[in-house]
Design an enzyme around this catalytic site. Structure first.
Site, PDB file in Angstrom:
ATOM      1  N   ASP A 247      -3.665  63.369   7.504  1.00  0.00           N
ATOM      2  CA  ASP A 247      -3.920  62.036   8.065  1.00  0.00           C
ATOM      3  C   ASP A 247      -4.303  62.201   9.534  1.00  0.00           C
ATOM      4  OD1 ASP A 247      -2.765  58.884   7.279  1.00  0.00           O
ATOM      5  OD2 ASP A 247      -3.384  59.357   9.324  1.00  0.00           O
ATOM      6  N   ILE A 248      -5.368  61.533   9.923  1.00  0.00           N
ATOM      7  CA  ILE A 248      -5.894  61.704  11.286  1.00  0.00           C
ATOM      8  C   ILE A 248      -5.041  60.971  12.338  1.00  0.00           C
ATOM      9  CG2 ILE A 248      -7.530  59.753  11.370  1.00  0.00           C
ATOM     10  CD1 ILE A 248      -9.619  61.862  12.365  1.00  0.00           C
TER      11      ILE A 248
ATOM     12  N   ASN B  99       0.644  52.211  -0.170  1.00  0.00           N
ATOM     13  CA  ASN B  99       0.416  50.800   0.151  1.00  0.00           C
ATOM     14  C   ASN B  99      -0.656  50.289  -0.809  1.00  0.00           C
ATOM     15  OD1 ASN B  99       2.196  50.870   2.377  1.00  0.00           O
ATOM     16  ND2 ASN B  99       0.593  51.656   3.712  1.00  0.00           N
TER      17      ASN B  99
ATOM     18  N   GLN C 297      -2.364  47.935   3.053  1.00  0.00           N
ATOM     19  CA  GLN C 297      -3.387  48.935   2.733  1.00  0.00           C
ATOM     20  C   GLN C 297      -4.615  48.658   3.594  1.00  0.00           C
ATOM     21  OE1 GLN C 297      -4.822  48.998  -1.327  1.00  0.00           O
ATOM     22  NE2 GLN C 297      -5.969  50.884  -1.012  1.00  0.00           N
TER      23      GLN C 297
ATOM     24  N   HIS D 124      -4.327  55.860  -2.052  1.00  0.00           N
ATOM     25  CA  HIS D 124      -3.866  57.087  -1.394  1.00  0.00           C
ATOM     26  C   HIS D 124      -2.350  57.090  -1.290  1.00  0.00           C
ATOM     27  CE1 HIS D 124      -4.871  54.036   1.653  1.00  0.00           C
ATOM     28  NE2 HIS D 124      -3.862  54.507   2.364  1.00  0.00           N
TER      29      HIS D 124
ATOM     30  N   HIS E 264       0.787  58.587   0.837  1.00  0.00           N
ATOM     31  CA  HIS E 264       1.172  59.205   2.111  1.00  0.00           C
ATOM     32  C   HIS E 264       2.390  60.102   1.877  1.00  0.00           C
ATOM     33  CE1 HIS E 264      -0.853  56.186   4.896  1.00  0.00           C
ATOM     34  NE2 HIS E 264      -0.732  55.408   3.838  1.00  0.00           N
TER      35      HIS E 264
HETATM   36  P1  AMP Z   1      -3.097  52.647   4.721  1.00  0.00           P
HETATM   37  O1  AMP Z   1      -2.609  51.747   5.823  1.00  0.00           O
HETATM   38  O2  AMP Z   1      -2.020  52.920   3.702  1.00  0.00           O
HETATM   39  O3  AMP Z   1      -4.394  52.167   4.105  1.00  0.00           O
HETATM   40  O4  AMP Z   1      -3.364  54.047   5.411  1.00  0.00           O
HETATM   41  C1  AMP Z   1      -4.634  54.523   5.721  1.00  0.00           C
HETATM   42  C2  AMP Z   1      -4.428  55.849   6.378  1.00  0.00           C
HETATM   43  O5  AMP Z   1      -5.666  56.506   6.453  1.00  0.00           O
HETATM   44  C3  AMP Z   1      -3.881  55.756   7.792  1.00  0.00           C
HETATM   45  O6  AMP Z   1      -2.659  56.486   7.877  1.00  0.00           O
HETATM   46  C4  AMP Z   1      -4.975  56.380   8.658  1.00  0.00           C
HETATM   47  O7  AMP Z   1      -4.484  57.118   9.733  1.00  0.00           O
HETATM   48  C5  AMP Z   1      -5.689  57.267   7.651  1.00  0.00           C
HETATM   49  N1  AMP Z   1      -7.091  57.558   7.954  1.00  0.00           N
HETATM   50  C6  AMP Z   1      -8.073  56.686   8.270  1.00  0.00           C
HETATM   51  N2  AMP Z   1      -9.245  57.326   8.443  1.00  0.00           N
HETATM   52  C7  AMP Z   1      -8.998  58.640   8.224  1.00  0.00           C
HETATM   53  C8  AMP Z   1      -9.802  59.822   8.267  1.00  0.00           C
HETATM   54  N3  AMP Z   1     -11.120  59.784   8.565  1.00  0.00           N
HETATM   55  N4  AMP Z   1      -9.207  61.016   8.013  1.00  0.00           N
HETATM   56  C9  AMP Z   1      -7.883  61.079   7.724  1.00  0.00           C
HETATM   57  N5  AMP Z   1      -7.070  59.997   7.670  1.00  0.00           N
HETATM   58  C10 AMP Z   1      -7.614  58.799   7.916  1.00  0.00           C
END
Ligand code: AMP
Ligand code: ZN
Length: 154
Positions: A29-30, A86, A93, A99, A101
């Site tokens: 996760d970034i 989520n 989400q 996805h 986590h």
């Molecule tokens: P959610 O709130 O459950 O939809 O989480 C989305 C997740 O995606 C968050 O933890 C972000 O930090 C992660 N995210 C968004 N863009 C990227 C990316 N390009 N590479 C890796 N993680 C990402």
């Protein structure tokens, strides 16, 4: 236009890959909520769990479980972790592609973690973690997963 996780699965956007098979992809996760925060996705686009094919959710969580074990072996999340999905906008989400986590926690990190979580919920996220750091963690996890796999075969 494909969603960002489809772009990652298609190799059009960079990601620090931890694990890949024909159905699933795991990457760092970034905007990590804990040291070594990993996301596991199905390769095929699905917005929510109810759109996934039969068995796909179990597969995602099986991959998540082996990543959790690898994190623990590296000493990450020894005191606890979140394994979190989520499912839907109202459930926070932000990326519309299923996805899971896997978020290692550390004793005493509640305040830091709560602040970051608040940013995630707003969708602002904050600064991205530098790619070399994500690559280093991904490499450590890949090595650990390989060791796990070799142990199971012997
Ligand atoms: P959610 O709130 O459950 O939809 O989480 C989305 C997740 O995606 C968050 O933890 C972000 O930090 C992660 N995210 C968004 N863009 C990227 C990316 N390009 N590479 C890796 N993680 C990402
Ligand atoms: Zn997608």
């Amino acid at each position: 236009m494909a969603c960002i996780f489809c772009q990652i699965a298609g190799g059009e956007l960079p990601a620090s890959i931890v694990y890949e098979d024909s159905e699933c992809l795991a990457f760092m996760d970034i905007h990590p909520l804990g040291r070594g925060h990993v996301l596991v996705i199905p390769k095929h686009h699905a917005r929510q769990v109810t759109e996934l094919e039969t068995g796909a959710t179990q597969r995602l969580f099986a991959v998540a479980e082996s990543i959790l074990s690898a994190q623990r072996r590296l000493g990450w999340g020894l005191d606890g972790s979140h394994i979190l999905l989520n499912d839907g906008k109202t459930a926070n989400q932000k990326v519309p592609h299923v996805h899971v986590h896997i978020i290692p926690r550390e004793k005493g990190d509640s305040l830091k973690s709560a602040g970051k979580l608040a940013l995630h919920v707003t969708g602002v996220f904050g600064f991205a973690t530098p790619r070399p750091r994500l690559e280093e963690q991904a490499s450590q996890l890949r090595t650990e997963l390989l060791t796990q796999c070799n142990r199971r075969q012997t």
